[in-house]
Design a protein around this motif. Structure first.
Motif, PDB file in Angstrom:
ATOM      1  N   THR A  83       0.830  -1.204   0.000  1.00  0.00           N
ATOM      2  CA  THR A  83       0.000   0.000   0.000  1.00  0.00           C
ATOM      3  C   THR A  83       0.866   1.256   0.000  1.00  0.00           C
ATOM      4  N   LEU A  84       1.891   1.270   0.834  1.00  0.00           N
ATOM      5  CA  LEU A  84       2.757   2.446   0.891  1.00  0.00           C
ATOM      6  C   LEU A  84       3.505   2.637  -0.426  1.00  0.00           C
ATOM      7  N   ASP A  85       3.974   1.547  -1.010  1.00  0.00           N
ATOM      8  CA  ASP A  85       4.676   1.654  -2.291  1.00  0.00           C
ATOM      9  C   ASP A  85       3.736   2.127  -3.401  1.00  0.00           C
ATOM     10  N   ALA A  86       2.493   1.633  -3.393  1.00  0.00           N
ATOM     11  CA  ALA A  86       1.536   2.021  -4.433  1.00  0.00           C
ATOM     12  C   ALA A  86       1.216   3.510  -4.399  1.00  0.00           C
TER      13      ALA A  86
ATOM     14  N   PHE B  12       7.440   9.469   6.439  1.00  0.00           N
ATOM     15  CA  PHE B  12       7.905  10.850   6.492  1.00  0.00           C
ATOM     16  C   PHE B  12       7.395  11.707   5.337  1.00  0.00           C
ATOM     17  N   ASP B  13       6.950  11.084   4.267  1.00  0.00           N
ATOM     18  CA  ASP B  13       6.553  11.871   3.103  1.00  0.00           C
ATOM     19  C   ASP B  13       5.542  11.072   2.293  1.00  0.00           C
ATOM     20  N   SER B  14       4.261  11.444   2.411  1.00  0.00           N
ATOM     21  CA  SER B  14       3.200  10.769   1.670  1.00  0.00           C
ATOM     22  C   SER B  14       2.473  11.788   0.802  1.00  0.00           C
ATOM     23  N   PRO B  15       2.317  11.498  -0.495  1.00  0.00           N
ATOM     24  CA  PRO B  15       1.597  12.419  -1.380  1.00  0.00           C
ATOM     25  C   PRO B  15       0.119  12.569  -1.012  1.00  0.00           C
TER      26      PRO B  15
END
Length: 288
Positions: A98-101, A173-176
Motif C-alpha cells: 500500500t505504501l509503495d503504491a 515521512f513523506d506521503s503524497p
C-alpha cells in the motif's frame, strides 16, 4: 493516574526523544540523575518509540534496568527478551504494498534493523533537512555536533524488496496523500498516530500494531517484577506517550509536549535543554 507519594522504590519509564534526550543526545544532568536514583534503589527503564536498532549505545551506557522499544512492541531486561511482537507476515506485506503504491517514503522498524527502499534515503534527507534547519542551539546544555537527520537515517539498511521484511512499526515521512486515507484498506490490526515531527503534517505518521503501545510494555515489566502500579512513574512528550502517562501512578509530561500528553499528565517538566528529567526526579523527592 494519581499523584500519590510513596516511600517504596519507584519504577520510572523514560521516553527518549524530546524527554530524556534531544536527537539522541542526553544532557549530563539526565545521565547523572538516572545513575543517582538507581543508586538509591529505584528502577529506571527506557520506554521509547524507537526500535532497539535506533537507540544509540551512548544512551544506554548511562545504565538502565531494562529497555522497552518499538512503543511497547519489545521488552528486554537483563539480557532477556520478555516480549517481541511484529506484524503478521500477510499484514506486513499489505502495508508495504500500500505504501509503495502511493509513493510514500517510509522506514520499517525492527529491533535488529531499520529498513528502507533503495533510493529513499536522499528523498528523506530532502524532506527532513528543512525540519531541523536552525535547530543548532540547545541553550548551552546539549552538544550540537550530531546531525539530527543522520540520527534518524544513519542506521537504515536499504533494499529493493521489502515485502518479506519483519517489523513492528513503520515511520512515514513523506506521503503524497494523507496517511489517514490509506488506513481503511489496512484492516483493524493497524493503527496510526501523528509523527513527532509535527512540521511534516498529515504527510507523516507512525503505523503501528493496533493494541500495542508503551503501557503494554510497562505491564510486562510490572508483572515480571511484581511492581505496584502506584509506584510507576512515566515521563514523555509525544502522542505515543499518552497511554503510558495514563497508566502510570504518576504521569509527567514535557511542558511543550503533545496536547494529548499534557491533558493526561499529573505534572509538567521542561524538555532536555532544561534538564527536565532531573528536575522531575527532584520534584518527586528521588534525589534527596
Amino acid at each position: 493516574m494519581s499523584s500519590q507519594q510513596t516511600d517504596r522504590p519507584r519504577a520510572i519509564f523514560l521516553d527518549i526523544d524530546g524527554t530524556y534526550a534531544d536527537h539522541g543526545l542526553a544532557p549530563a544532568a539526565h545521565v547523572e540523575a538516572v545513575q543517582e536514583v538507581r543508586r538509591r534503589g529505584h528502577l529506571v527503564f527506557v520506554c521509547t518509540g524507537r526500535p532497539l536498532s535506533m537507540v544509540p549505545d551512548h544512551i544506554l551506557e548511562a545504565g538502565f534496568d531494562g529497555v522497552i522499544t518499538g512503543a511497547g512492541a519489545r521488552v528486554e531486561m537483563n539480557g532477556e527478551v520478555l516480549k517481541d511482537t511484529r506484524f503478521e507476515p500477510d499484514v506486513a506485506a499489505l502495508i508495504v504494498d500500500t505504501l509503495d503504491a502511493h509513493d510514500v517514503a517510509y522506514i520499517l522498524e525492527a529491533p535488529e534493523a531499520l529498513r528502507g527502499r533503495t533510493g529513499v534515503g536522499e528523498r528523506l534527507r530532502r524532506v527532513l533537512a528543512p525540519v531541523f534547519a536552525g535547530r543548532s542551539g540547545h541553550d548551552g546544555v546539549l552538544s550540537t555536533d550530531v546531525d539530527p537527520v543522520e540520527d534518524i537515517l544513519g542506521p537504515v539498511q536499504y533494499s529493493d524488496d521489502l515485502r518479506g521484511a519483519s517489523f513492528a512499526k513503520i515511520s512515514c515521512f513523506d506521503s503524497p496523500v494523507p496517511l489517514t486515507r490509506l488506513m481503511g484498506g489496512l484492516g483493524p490490526q493497524v493503527g496510526l498516530i501523528p509523527s513527532s515531527l509535527s512540521a511534516l503534517g498529515d504527510s507523516a505518521g507512525e503505523i503501528f500494531m493496533a493494541g500495542t503501545h508503551k503501557a503494554v510494555g510497562i505491564r510486562v515489566v510490572e508483572e515480571r517484577l511484581g511492581l505496584n502500579r502506584a509506584d510507576i512513574v512515566a515521563i514523555g512528550d509525544s502522542a505515543n506517550d499518552i497511554e503510558m502517562l495514563e497508566y502510570a501512578g504518576v504521569g509527567i509530561a514535557v511542558e511543550d509536549g503533545h496536547p494529548g500528553v499534557l491533558a493526561v499528565a499529573d505534572r509538567l517538566t521542561p524538555g532536555p535543554a532544561g534538564n527536565g528529567v532531573a528536575l522531575a526526579f527532584a520534584g518527586l523527592g528521588l534525589l534527596d
